[in-house]
Structures are given as structure tokens and as C-alpha cells.
Design a protein around this motif. Structure first.
Motif, PDB file in Angstrom:
ATOM      1  N   LYS A   1       0.832  -1.208   0.000  1.00 14.35           N
ATOM      2  CA  LYS A   1       0.000   0.000   0.000  1.00 14.35           C
ATOM      3  C   LYS A   1       0.867   1.259   0.000  1.00 14.35           C
TER       4      LYS A   1
ATOM      5  N   LEU B   1       1.144  -3.292 -10.843  1.00 12.40           N
ATOM      6  CA  LEU B   1      -0.190  -3.875 -10.892  1.00 12.40           C
ATOM      7  C   LEU B   1      -0.294  -5.021 -11.891  1.00 12.40           C
TER       8      LEU B   1
ATOM      9  N   ILE C   1      -2.138  -7.418  -9.067  1.00 16.27           N
ATOM     10  CA  ILE C   1      -3.578  -7.234  -8.917  1.00 16.27           C
ATOM     11  C   ILE C   1      -4.273  -8.516  -8.464  1.00 16.27           C
TER      12      ILE C   1
ATOM     13  N   ILE D   1      -3.902  -8.859  -4.766  1.00 19.96           N
ATOM     14  CA  ILE D   1      -4.685  -7.858  -4.035  1.00 19.96           C
ATOM     15  C   ILE D   1      -6.154  -8.277  -3.982  1.00 19.96           C
TER      16      ILE D   1
ATOM     17  N   SER E   1      -6.145  -4.627   2.156  1.00 22.13           N
ATOM     18  CA  SER E   1      -6.155  -4.907   0.721  1.00 22.13           C
ATOM     19  C   SER E   1      -7.064  -3.931  -0.014  1.00 22.13           C
TER      20      SER E   1
ATOM     21  N   THR F   1      -5.415  -0.622  -0.172  1.00 20.09           N
ATOM     22  CA  THR F   1      -4.308  -0.591  -1.139  1.00 20.09           C
ATOM     23  C   THR F   1      -4.787  -0.166  -2.518  1.00 20.09           C
ATOM     24  N   LEU F   2      -5.997  -0.585  -2.903  1.00 20.50           N
ATOM     25  CA  LEU F   2      -6.508  -0.284  -4.237  1.00 20.50           C
ATOM     26  C   LEU F   2      -7.124   1.107  -4.356  1.00 20.50           C
TER      27      LEU F   2
ATOM     28  N   VAL G   1      -7.343   3.174  -8.070  1.00 20.66           N
ATOM     29  CA  VAL G   1      -8.483   2.651  -8.801  1.00 20.66           C
ATOM     30  C   VAL G   1      -8.798   3.498 -10.031  1.00 20.66           C
TER      31      VAL G   1
ATOM     32  N   LEU H   1     -13.531  -7.425 -10.163  1.00 18.66           N
ATOM     33  CA  LEU H   1     -13.229  -6.643  -8.980  1.00 18.66           C
ATOM     34  C   LEU H   1     -14.507  -6.214  -8.257  1.00 18.66           C
TER      35      LEU H   1
END
Length: 558
Positions: free
Chosen positions: A408, A422, A426, A429, A444, A447-448, A452, A472
Motif C-alpha cells: 500500500k 499492478l 492485482i 490484491i 487490501s 491498497t486499491l 483505482v 473486482l
């Protein structure tokens, strides 16, 4: 410089009634250094003691003081006139002192490393036993154990035969006795030499004083007295392990107060032939492996404030070319990263704040790692990320949590490398968002959140290993099905959903999602919105607030 003023400010760091007072004191300490840069080591030695304090606010204030000092410390530059072109051997010796990522084995660290817990447990020792020597302490513990187990001397089982002090004895006492005997022999030899030298001087002085006047005899006596004092001083220095005049600063064995103690000594070339904070950096890197979590956390706080301003000066010293200095800096940063990865893999300390888990050591070490990563190359960053992703399948949730925390902060600091990272991170994650542990799901999702907005561009420009926005969204919406009053991941998951629906190219995303799922309606909002209703009645006000914000953002995007 007024020493009294510095001492008062140090005292305020420790006992200030509010965080604002402590922060002001830390800034004033930086001003003192700015006015008196020659006292850098003296100021740092006093501040660093507080990094091991048990009080959280005190450690943070000490870190702020180091930050204030680092802010006024100029960047280190080498003297071109001292460059030695034929120093390849010296450079190789210096480079061999550092660890590198190519030899780092995470499995070996996890298998053979000593876990870093809350403490060693010695503070839980009864006060009445602390002052006893090991043999008496063992005897008292044995008596207490027999009393608790109901084993008395009248019983047929002879408890003393079950375990004896010899069963737990080691060679340590023998080694200690041998060391003490050798030291006594050396001291006796030095004392005999000193006495013999004094006798020789006294005899020579008596011969020379014959026929002297009273004035000349007094002068000779004063000369002999100064000579004896010099011999006594030499003997005292020999007793203190033969210390030389050129010494360094180092971390001593921690006291019962568990402070980070820096023994300050004289190294006349320290401020001139190398980066002046190198000694402090090495001391803190050693302290992050201490058994007490407060010491580890304080050391990580100090490292964070140093690398915030001087990451590009680590490891540099006089006598090398600019190219060699850059390479030494990179090696030093890589060594720091390796040590931090070891701490992340071995630290198991967690605490609770309300319904949230906090891991201060892992969190701060992740921040330090990201600061060190600012000056590393793409290949080195990818190696670090690869090691962090190796932590994800581990059975211990603390290891998975640490790996995702570090990832992160790397995303936050190296946003220029997010596409490359990524491309293979990805999948891990998303698995983190599906993790059974609520704390791993929370970090998690967090982190995104900062990245995004890049998903549309990435989906068109690079291959994200079978990644799709529909997958996702399916994962994050499913994470809300597991309703729990004390769920720590709810806020981060709801925020992630809102961030996805606020992507500027949301029309493209929705078209992609709905076209890919014409056969079912799992992504239709009319079907998904009811998953948010229970969280409107959640006992935590933050969860209720973020749920309403998520609903508002989704409605705005449509």
C-alpha cells in the motif's frame, strides 16, 4: 548554546501535557541544532533515548525532533579533492558490508527467524525475584511451583530429584568465571608494572635530588607527581578494555527502562569523512530487532524521519567518486530494505483500538520501506514487490497483513511504477479482499483505493493477468455479504466501491460490466443496493457515514 534550555525541551518531549506542546518542543530542538550545528551528536544522543520510551506520544515527539533536525541538516556532499582513484579494494570492502535483495530468502527467515512479539516477558517477573541471582531465583520459583501443584515434602515423590539446577545450567557461568579470572590477572599484571615504574622513578629521583637546592627539589617532586598521575590514567584506560581515542557511537545493552541508549564517544573524523547521520542510522537498524515492541516502533519512527530528508545520503563517505558514492547509497538503501523485510515477516505484535487492529511496528516499517524505495530502480522495486507477494499465501495473517501494508505504501510513494507493479500484483490484491481475515481484507481494499482511477487506462494499455472490472466489483460487493458489527474492513470496502463508481470513464466501465453479464443481474444496482441497508444501522458511526457516502457517490455516477 544553553544546555539548560536543551534539557528543558527534552523534558517537554517526555512529559508534555499535549501533543502540540511536544511538537513545539521538537521544533525548538531543531532550531537549537540550526544555531549550533557542531552539537549535532550531543543533541541526537539525548533525543534518541526517548525513542525507546513506553509512552506512545513521547516516541512520536522524539521522532518529530529528529525530523526537525534532519530538516535543517544540509545534504551531504563529498570533497572532490579527496577522491582516490585507486580505492577499488576499499570500495569492495565497504560494499560487502551490505545485504542485498538477490540473496534474501523469505522462507528461510520465516522458518529460522526469531519471532518479534510484544516483549521478552521479563517485565512480568515478580518483583521479589528480580533482585536475586539466577540460582536463588530458580530455587524460589521451584518452591512456588511445588506449592501451586500441591507437591509437599511429605509426599513420596521427591520433587528435588525431578529437576535440579544442574539440568538447566549452561557453560555461560564457566565462561563468565574464566573471563573474570583473565581480567583479574591482567589488572594484577598492570598494577605490578605500575608499582615497579613508580619505584624506578622514585629511586632515580632520590639520586638526582642529592645536592639540589630546596627550590629544585620541589620542582622535581612536582614533575614526578605529574608522571605518576599520567601512569595512573593510563592504567585506568587499560582497565576500561583498552579504549582508543578514536571511538564511535553505538547502542548499548538496553536498561531496565528499555530506552534506546546511545553511548556517545569521540570520533574526530565522523562529521567530515562520511554522512553525519550514518552512526544513528546503523544504531536504529539494530534496534528494530529488539524484543520489546516499543523499542522497535521508536527505532522505525527515527528511521522514517531520517529517510524522509536524507535517503540519498545514506552510506556515502569521502574518498570515492560520484559514481561509486551513488552505488554505495543504493547498496545501503537495499540493506535497509532487507532488514525491514525481515521485521515485517517476523513481527507479530498487534493491538486493538475499538474494533480496529493496529500494528504500529509493521505500519511504521512499511512507511520506512516505501521511503527507501523512492531512490531504488524499477528492477529493485519489482524484487521488493515480489517478496511482499510471497507473503500472501502464508498461513499467519500477520505476515499477509504486513506484505499488503508495505505494498500500500509503495503504491503511494512510487505512483510512477503503478502500471508495472499492478500487472502482476492485482491478482494477489483481489485475493486479499477475499481473505478470511478481516484485517487483511481491510488493508487490501485500502491498497486499491489510491490507484483505482488508473484501471481504465491500464485495462487498455497492459495485460493485467485476466483482470476485469466486473471481477473486482463482484469481489468487493461480495465482501459486504459478511455482515459483522465489529468488521474492520467495512469502511475500506465501501470506500473502494464508491471510488470505482466515481471513475471518470464510468460509462465505459458500466457498459463493459453489463455487456459481460447480460445473462445474470449480479451487478445491477437494484440487486446490489440491499447489501448496504444493514450497514445503515451499524453501531459504528464511521460505518454508517461511509455507507451513506457510498450511496451518494453511486447515485451521482449514474
Amino acid at each position: 548554546m544553553s544546555a539548560t534550555r536543551l534539557e528543558k525541551l527534552i523534558k517537554l518531549l517526555e512529559t508534555g501535557s499535549t501533543s502540540e506542546i511536544r511538537k513545539t518542543a521538537a521544533e525548538q530542538i531543531g532550531q537549537i541544532y540550526k544555531a549550533h550545528p557542531q552539537d549535532l551528536l550531543n543533541i541526537l544522543s539525548k533525543v534518541c533515548i526517548l525513542l525507546g520510551n513506553k509512552n506512545w506520544d513521547c516516541r512520536i515527539a522524539a521522532g518529530q525532533a529528529i525530523e526537525s533536525i534532519s530538516k535543517y541538516l544540509p545534504s551531504w556532499t563529498s570533497n572532490d579533492s579527496k577522491i582516490d582513484e585507486s580505492n577499488t579494494e576499499k570500495f569492495n570492502e565497504q560494499a560487502l558490508q551490505y545485504m542485498n535483495l538477490s540473496i534474501f530468502d523469505l522462507n528461510n527467515v520465516l522458518t529460522n527467524g526469531t519471532l518479534l512479539l510484544c516483549s521478552s516477558g521479563i517485565e512480568f517477573e515478580s518483583e521479589q525475584f528480580k533482585s536475586l541471582d539466577p540460582k536463588k531465583r530458580f530455587s524460589e520459583h521451584l518452591s512456588l511451583l511445588k506449592e501451586k501443584l500441591g507437591l509437599h515434602t511429605s509426599m513420596t515423590v521427591r520433587v528435588k530429584k525431578l529437576i535440579d539446577i544442574n539440568d538447566i545450567s549452561t557453560n555461560q557461568s564457566k565462561v563468565q568465571n574464566s573471563s573474570n579470572q583473565n581480567k583479574a590477572n591482567v589488572n594484577k599484571l598492570l598494577e605490578n608494572q605500575l608499582i615497579s615504574k613508580k619505584q624506578v622513578i622514585s629511586e632515580e629521583l632520590s639520586k638526582k635530588m642529592a645536592g639540589m637546592s630546596a627550590r629544585e627539589r620541589n620542582q622535581a617532586k612536582r614533575l614526578a607527581k605529574r608522571t605518576n598521575e599520567g601512569l595512573s590514567t593510563l592504567s585506568k584506560k587499560n582497565d576500561e578494555n583498552n579504549c582508543t581515542t578514536k571511538t564511535i557511537n553505538f547502542v548499548t545493552n538496553q536498561t531496565t527502562e528499555h530506552s534506546i541508549v546511545l553511548e556517545q564517544a569521540i570520533d574526530k573524523n565522523l562529521a567530515f569523512d562520511k554522512w553525519p547521520l550514518q552512526f544513528l542510522l546503523q544504531n536504529l537498524l539494530n534496534a528494530i530487532f529488539e524484543v520489546r515492541w516499543e523499542v522497535r516502533h521508536g527505532a522505525a519512527v527515527g528511521l522514517r524521519e531520517i529517510l524522509k530528508f536524507h535517503a540519498n545520503s545514506c552510506g556515502k563517505m569521502e574518498g570515492f567518486s560520484h559514481l561509486q558514492l551513488d552505488e554505495l547509497n543504493t547498496l545501503c538503501l537495499e540493506d535497509i530494505v532487507v532488514r525491514l523485510l525481515c521485521v515485517l515477516a517476523l513481527d507479530r505484535f498487534s493491538d486493538f483500538i475499538s474494533d480496529l487492529i493496529v500494528a504500529p511496528v509493521r505500519e511504521t516499517c512499511s512507511q520506512v520501506l516505501s521511503l527507501a524505495a523512492r531512490n531504488l530502480s524499477l528492477d529493485q522495486i519489482l524484487k521488493i514487490v515480489s517478496i511482499l507477494l510471497q507473503m500472501q499465501p502464508n498461513e499467519n495473517w500477520e505476515v499477509r497483513h504486513a506484505g499488503m501494508l508495505a505494498l500500500k505504501y509503495i503504491f503511494a510513494v512510487r505512483n510512477d511504477l503503478i502500471p508495472q507493479i499492478l500487472s502482476f500484483a492485482i491478482t494477489y490484491i483481489i485475493k486479499g479482499i477475499e481473505d478470511l481475515n478481516d484485517n487483511v481484507r481491510a488493508v487490501s481494499a485500502a491498497t486499491l483505493q489510491p490507484v483505482v482511477n488508473l484501471f481504465c487506462k491500464l485495462d487498455q494499455s497492459i495485460n493485467l493477468q485476466n483482470f476485469s472490472m466486473s471481477k473486482l466489483l463482484s469481489v468487493v460487493w461480495d465482501a459486504l455479504l459478511d455482515y459483522d458489527d465489529i468488521s474492520a474492513a467495512t469502511v475500506n470496502v465501501a470506500n473502494l466501491i464508491a471510488q470505482i463508481y466515481l471513475i471518470p470513464n464510468s460509462l465505459f466501465l458500466q457498459t463493459d460490466i453489463f455487456q459481460a453479464n447480460n445473462s445474470n443481474n449480479i451487478h445491477e444496482l437494484a440487486f446490489l443496493f440491499p447489501r448496504l441497508w444493514p450497514y445503515l444501522r451499524h453501531p459504528n458511526v464511521d460505518v454508517r457515514k461511509v455507507t451513506i457516502q457510498t450511496l451518494e457517490k453511486i447515485i451521482e455516477s449514474n
